[in-house]
Design an enzyme around this catalytic site. Structure first.
Site, PDB file in Angstrom:
ATOM      1  N   ASP A 146       0.873  -1.274   0.244  1.00 48.40           N
ATOM      2  CA  ASP A 146       0.139   0.310  -0.048  1.00 48.40           C
ATOM      3  C   ASP A 146       1.457   1.252  -0.534  1.00 48.40           C
ATOM      4  OD1 ASP A 146      -2.658  -0.833  -0.339  1.00 48.40           O
ATOM      5  OD2 ASP A 146      -3.288  -0.583   1.831  1.00 48.40           O
TER       6      ASP A 146
ATOM      7  N   LYS B 184      -0.621   4.684  -1.031  1.00 49.74           N
ATOM      8  CA  LYS B 184      -0.772   5.190  -0.095  1.00 49.74           C
ATOM      9  C   LYS B 184      -0.768   6.664  -0.010  1.00 49.74           C
ATOM     10  CE  LYS B 184      -4.399   1.989   1.828  1.00 49.74           C
ATOM     11  NZ  LYS B 184      -5.070   1.513   3.119  1.00 49.74           N
TER      12      LYS B 184
ATOM     13  N   HIS C 158      -4.254   4.068  -5.854  1.00 46.11           N
ATOM     14  CA  HIS C 158      -2.854   3.641  -5.359  1.00 46.11           C
ATOM     15  C   HIS C 158      -2.389   2.851  -5.045  1.00 46.11           C
ATOM     16  CE1 HIS C 158      -5.207   1.186  -2.582  1.00 46.11           C
ATOM     17  NE2 HIS C 158      -4.377   0.663  -2.497  1.00 46.11           N
TER      18      HIS C 158
ATOM     19  N   HIS D 230      -2.672  -5.764  -5.807  1.00 44.97           N
ATOM     20  CA  HIS D 230      -3.051  -6.724  -4.694  1.00 44.97           C
ATOM     21  C   HIS D 230      -5.398  -6.544  -4.268  1.00 44.97           C
ATOM     22  CE1 HIS D 230      -2.116  -2.562  -2.966  1.00 44.97           C
ATOM     23  NE2 HIS D 230      -2.979  -2.841  -1.898  1.00 44.97           N
ATOM     24  N   HIS D 231      -5.483  -5.563  -5.591  1.00 51.44           N
ATOM     25  CA  HIS D 231      -6.692  -5.508  -5.430  1.00 51.44           C
ATOM     26  C   HIS D 231      -7.807  -5.461  -6.693  1.00 51.44           C
ATOM     27  CE1 HIS D 231      -7.408  -3.501  -1.865  1.00 51.44           C
ATOM     28  NE2 HIS D 231      -6.162  -2.931  -2.202  1.00 51.44           N
TER      29      HIS D 231
END
Ligand code: C2E
Ligand code: SIN
Ligand code: SIN
Ligand code: FE
Length: 386
Positions: free
Chosen positions: A230, A233, A258, A284-285
């Site tokens: 992340d 972010k 992000h 990762h999403h």
């Protein structure tokens, strides 16, 4: 065996030795392999490697105590090993207990009875001593002149492999530190306990990778790369990241970036570890069924590292409190992960996750309220502290 046969046999073993040690970059494993090989090649009962720690001016070695391995340290100059390190010359001793240079500490600790010792200095290419190499207790006799030559040869191969491994580990150690710092920077804004979350992601991801049957090296890579997922972010404004309630559609579109920011931050790197981290940050999403973001990748198009971190991330996000949601019970979070198998998540990954769920629960429990840095990383750092 005639002497010629014996030498030929040893030569074969030596060639094999060179091949084996040049591939190993993990210092602990390398030292173990070297010690085992010396036993075989020289026909003795023990092989020991002492490494010089220039900071403390000590020699350290790993000794086996039953199944445990303990690190022992002796001052430079003490004992046979210390003598060889200080003088740079080889020592061939028939009976160590008759030699007043011998240091009895290790025998006392292990209950071992040292008789013959052949000790050679380990020198790097520039001729500096980096340690000492001992062959101990020649079977049925003592070490002869051939053994001396062979051990010196092994020593020179071993020295370059050891130096390589040390270099590699100091490199990955500073990489790990950098990575951890980056990861904390990225996450401290939106999470009450960043360190715990990162530690969880790191450990869950490594465990799942192992459960999936990925090679140990890959699981370790993921242990260090996953906390950066992340990092992007940092590019998201507080007004969105820290919003106490639900995001509007527009805000969520911004939030989705992000992944792209993270991939950008981690792109164009020479480091294998950061290349993995880059893939994880980017993907990762993504969802296994192809409806995720940012690229709508599907199934195997999503790098396996990202498919793993996705499960670890969602599980830990569900179990944690966020500005926008209360924490879930871990069993409920587990059910959610399993329900999403084949939809959000790779079914092989959710299966591996479920297989190690007991361990995840334990880590989850110790995580609560304990705010240290990632233990995987701390542990590694300690191990490499030489
Ligand atoms: P995060 O908080 O680290 O959450 C990571 C992922 O865990 C989420 O990705 C989502 O897949 C899952 N997750 C977290 N909480 C829940 C939940 O209550 N229910 C369900 N079903 N899944 C959950 P996602 O949705 O792509 O969100 C990415 C990031 O966007 C989140 O990271 C968070 O920082 C932010 N975000 C998402 N929704 C909101 C929101 O409503 N308000 C705020 N302030 N931030 C949000
Ligand atoms: C010594 O170097 O004097 C002792 C080393 C050993 O016990 O192996
Ligand atoms: C994912 O992060 O890949 C899955 C998100 C979700 O639970 O919808
Ligand atoms: Fe994310």
């Amino acid at each position: 065996m005639t002497r010629a046969e014996e030498l030929e046999n040893r030569l074969r073993l030596l060639v094999n030795f060179g091949g084996v040690v040049s591939k190993e970059t993990n210092l602990t494993r390398l030292l173990h392999i070297i010690a085992e090989q010396v036993k075989t090649i020289l026909g003795c009962d023990r092989g020991s490697v002492f490494i010089l720690d220039r900071q403390t001016n000590e020699l350290w070695s790993k000794v086996a105590l039953g199944l445990q391995h303990t690190e022992i340290r002796v001052p430079f100059g003490k004992g046979i090993a210390g003598h060889v390190a200080a003088t740079g010359s080889i020592l061939n001793i028939k009976d160590a207990y008759e030699d007043n240079r011998f240091n009895h500490d290790i025998d006392r600790l292990t209950g071992y009875r040292t008789r013959s010792i052949l000790a050679v200095p380990l020198k790097n290419v520039s001729g500096h001593i980096i340690g000492v190499f001992e062959a101990v207790n020649k079977l049925n006799s003592s070490f002869n002149a051939d053994d001396e030559g062979i051990l010196q040869l092994i020593g020179s191969l071993a020295a370059s492999a050891i130096e390589n491994a040390q270099l590699y580990e100091s490199l990955s150690r500073s990489q790990l530190e950098t990575i951890y710092r980056l990861a904390v920077t990225a996450e401290y804004r939106d999470q009450q306990d960043t360190a715990v979350h990162l530690r969880h992601i790191s450990e869950y991801s490594a465990l799942i990778a192992q459960g999936l049957g990925l090679p140990e090296r890959e699981a370790e890579n993921l242990r260090y790369a996953s906390p950066l997922h992340d990092i992007g972010k940092v590019g998201i404004p507080d007004s969105i990241l820290l919003k106490p309630g639900k995001l509007t559609a527009e805000e969520f579109e911004e939030m989705k970036k992000h992944t792209i920011y993270g991939a950008k931050i981690l792109s164009n790197t020479e480091s294998h570890l950061l290349q993995i981290a880059c893939k994880v940050a980017a993907s990762h999403h993504e969802r296994f069924d192809g409806t995720g973001y940012p690229a709508r990748l599907k199934g195997e198009q999503i790098p396996v590292y990202a498919r793993i971190v996705s499960v670890a991330d969602v599980f830990d996000a569900l179990c944690a409190q966020r500005v926008y949601k209360p924490k879930w019970d871990p069993q409920k979070a587990r059910e959610y992960i399993l329900e999403e198998s084949g939809k959000a998540f790779d079914p092989d990954v959710t299966k591996a996750f479920d297989g190690i769920f007991g361990e995840i629960l334990k880590l989850h429990a110790i995580g609560d309220g304990k705010s240290t840095i990632i233990p995987g990383i701390t542990k590694e750092l300690h191990r490499y502290e030489i």
